[in-house]
Write a protein that holds these residues in place. Structure first.
Motif, PDB file in Angstrom:
ATOM      1  N   MET A  36       0.839  -1.202   0.000  1.00  0.00           N
ATOM      2  CA  MET A  36       0.000   0.000   0.000  1.00  0.00           C
ATOM      3  C   MET A  36       0.876   1.255   0.000  1.00  0.00           C
ATOM      4  N   SER A  37       1.940   1.253   0.796  1.00  0.00           N
ATOM      5  CA  SER A  37       2.849   2.405   0.841  1.00  0.00           C
ATOM      6  C   SER A  37       3.500   2.642  -0.515  1.00  0.00           C
ATOM      7  N   THR A  38       3.944   1.575  -1.154  1.00  0.00           N
ATOM      8  CA  THR A  38       4.565   1.692  -2.468  1.00  0.00           C
ATOM      9  C   THR A  38       3.588   2.268  -3.482  1.00  0.00           C
ATOM     10  N   ALA A  39       2.348   1.788  -3.462  1.00  0.00           N
ATOM     11  CA  ALA A  39       1.328   2.292  -4.388  1.00  0.00           C
ATOM     12  C   ALA A  39       1.051   3.777  -4.136  1.00  0.00           C
ATOM     13  N   LEU A  40       0.924   4.165  -2.878  1.00  0.00           N
ATOM     14  CA  LEU A  40       0.657   5.572  -2.556  1.00  0.00           C
ATOM     15  C   LEU A  40       1.829   6.463  -2.968  1.00  0.00           C
ATOM     16  N   MET A  41       3.057   6.002  -2.745  1.00  0.00           N
ATOM     17  CA  MET A  41       4.231   6.789  -3.145  1.00  0.00           C
ATOM     18  C   MET A  41       4.315   6.933  -4.659  1.00  0.00           C
ATOM     19  N   ALA A  42       3.728   5.978  -5.392  1.00  0.00           N
ATOM     20  CA  ALA A  42       3.699   6.054  -6.853  1.00  0.00           C
ATOM     21  C   ALA A  42       2.521   6.895  -7.344  1.00  0.00           C
ATOM     22  N   GLY A  43       1.742   7.441  -6.413  1.00  0.00           N
ATOM     23  CA  GLY A  43       0.613   8.293  -6.783  1.00  0.00           C
ATOM     24  C   GLY A  43      -0.664   7.531  -7.081  1.00  0.00           C
ATOM     25  N   GLU A  44      -0.688   6.244  -6.781  1.00  0.00           N
ATOM     26  CA  GLU A  44      -1.882   5.434  -7.030  1.00  0.00           C
ATOM     27  C   GLU A  44      -2.824   5.496  -5.831  1.00  0.00           C
ATOM     28  N   ASN A  45      -4.112   5.285  -6.088  1.00  0.00           N
ATOM     29  CA  ASN A  45      -5.096   5.184  -5.013  1.00  0.00           C
ATOM     30  C   ASN A  45      -5.143   3.739  -4.532  1.00  0.00           C
ATOM     31  N   VAL A  46      -5.440   3.547  -3.264  1.00  0.00           N
ATOM     32  CA  VAL A  46      -5.587   2.211  -2.695  1.00  0.00           C
ATOM     33  C   VAL A  46      -7.027   2.079  -2.238  1.00  0.00           C
ATOM     34  N   LYS A  47      -7.745   1.124  -2.828  1.00  0.00           N
ATOM     35  CA  LYS A  47      -9.147   0.909  -2.478  1.00  0.00           C
ATOM     36  C   LYS A  47      -9.284  -0.416  -1.744  1.00  0.00           C
ATOM     37  N   LEU A  48      -9.814  -0.350  -0.537  1.00  0.00           N
ATOM     38  CA  LEU A  48     -10.053  -1.537   0.279  1.00  0.00           C
ATOM     39  C   LEU A  48     -11.560  -1.711   0.366  1.00  0.00           C
ATOM     40  N   THR A  49     -12.098  -2.602  -0.453  1.00  0.00           N
ATOM     41  CA  THR A  49     -13.531  -2.802  -0.561  1.00  0.00           C
ATOM     42  C   THR A  49     -14.159  -3.026   0.805  1.00  0.00           C
ATOM     43  N   ALA A  50     -15.282  -2.383   1.045  1.00  0.00           N
ATOM     44  CA  ALA A  50     -16.065  -2.448   2.282  1.00  0.00           C
ATOM     45  C   ALA A  50     -15.371  -1.779   3.463  1.00  0.00           C
ATOM     46  N   PHE A  51     -14.208  -1.141   3.219  1.00  0.00           N
ATOM     47  CA  PHE A  51     -13.523  -0.425   4.294  1.00  0.00           C
ATOM     48  C   PHE A  51     -13.332   1.039   3.930  1.00  0.00           C
ATOM     49  N   GLY A  52     -12.666   1.302   2.794  1.00  0.00           N
ATOM     50  CA  GLY A  52     -12.449   2.680   2.380  1.00  0.00           C
ATOM     51  C   GLY A  52     -11.330   2.774   1.376  1.00  0.00           C
ATOM     52  N   SER A  53     -10.947   3.998   1.060  1.00  0.00           N
ATOM     53  CA  SER A  53      -9.863   4.188   0.103  1.00  0.00           C
ATOM     54  C   SER A  53      -8.877   5.216   0.625  1.00  0.00           C
ATOM     55  N   LEU A  54      -7.642   5.059   0.179  1.00  0.00           N
ATOM     56  CA  LEU A  54      -6.554   5.967   0.523  1.00  0.00           C
ATOM     57  C   LEU A  54      -6.079   6.607  -0.766  1.00  0.00           C
ATOM     58  N   GLN A  55      -5.865   7.918  -0.716  1.00  0.00           N
ATOM     59  CA  GLN A  55      -5.340   8.586  -1.890  1.00  0.00           C
ATOM     60  C   GLN A  55      -4.419   9.723  -1.461  1.00  0.00           C
TER      61      GLN A  55
END
Length: 112
Positions: A36-55
């Motif tokens: 998740m950290s790697t994806a966020l550092m690359a500017g990608e959104n992280v979607k965790l179904t039924a929990f939420g999203s990080l951007q």
């Protein structure tokens, strides 16, 4: 009363629920956070179904003020991570809050 849940507590609870080795559960959890950290550092959104999203969002430069002294200072532009809860999580939180309000109101009536 607010309680803080740590990674270790989450790993222990997941190990109990899944009956898996705590070390294995911890390793999986650590790897998920790393991905998740790697994806966020690359500017990608992280979607965790039924929990939420990080951007990642960019904050513009702005003028801040020290509340104690009143002196102004420049706050540099930066990137920050924003969590948006899913509709399911918001609904569950609302239901819990409404249940707690109704319960506490009935407790007051019982005491009187």
């Amino acid at each position: 009363m607010t309680k803080t849940i740590t990674r270790a507590m989450l790993a222990e609870a997941a190990a109990r629920k899944t009956e898996l080795n705590k070390a294995d559960v911890t390793a999986v959890g650590e790897q998920m956070f790393a991905l998740m950290s790697t994806a966020l550092m690359a500017g990608e959104n992280v979607k965790l179904t039924a929990f939420g999203s990080l951007q990642v969002r960019e904050r513009a430069e702005r003028l801040g003020r020290n509340p104690r002294t009143g002196t102004e200072h420049r706050i540099s532009p930066r990137k920050t991570v924003v969590f948006t809860p899913s509709a399911q999580l918001r609904t569950a939180l609302d239901e819990k809050a409404n249940g707690r309000k109704q319960q506490s109101a009935s407790d007051v009536h019982e005491r009187a």
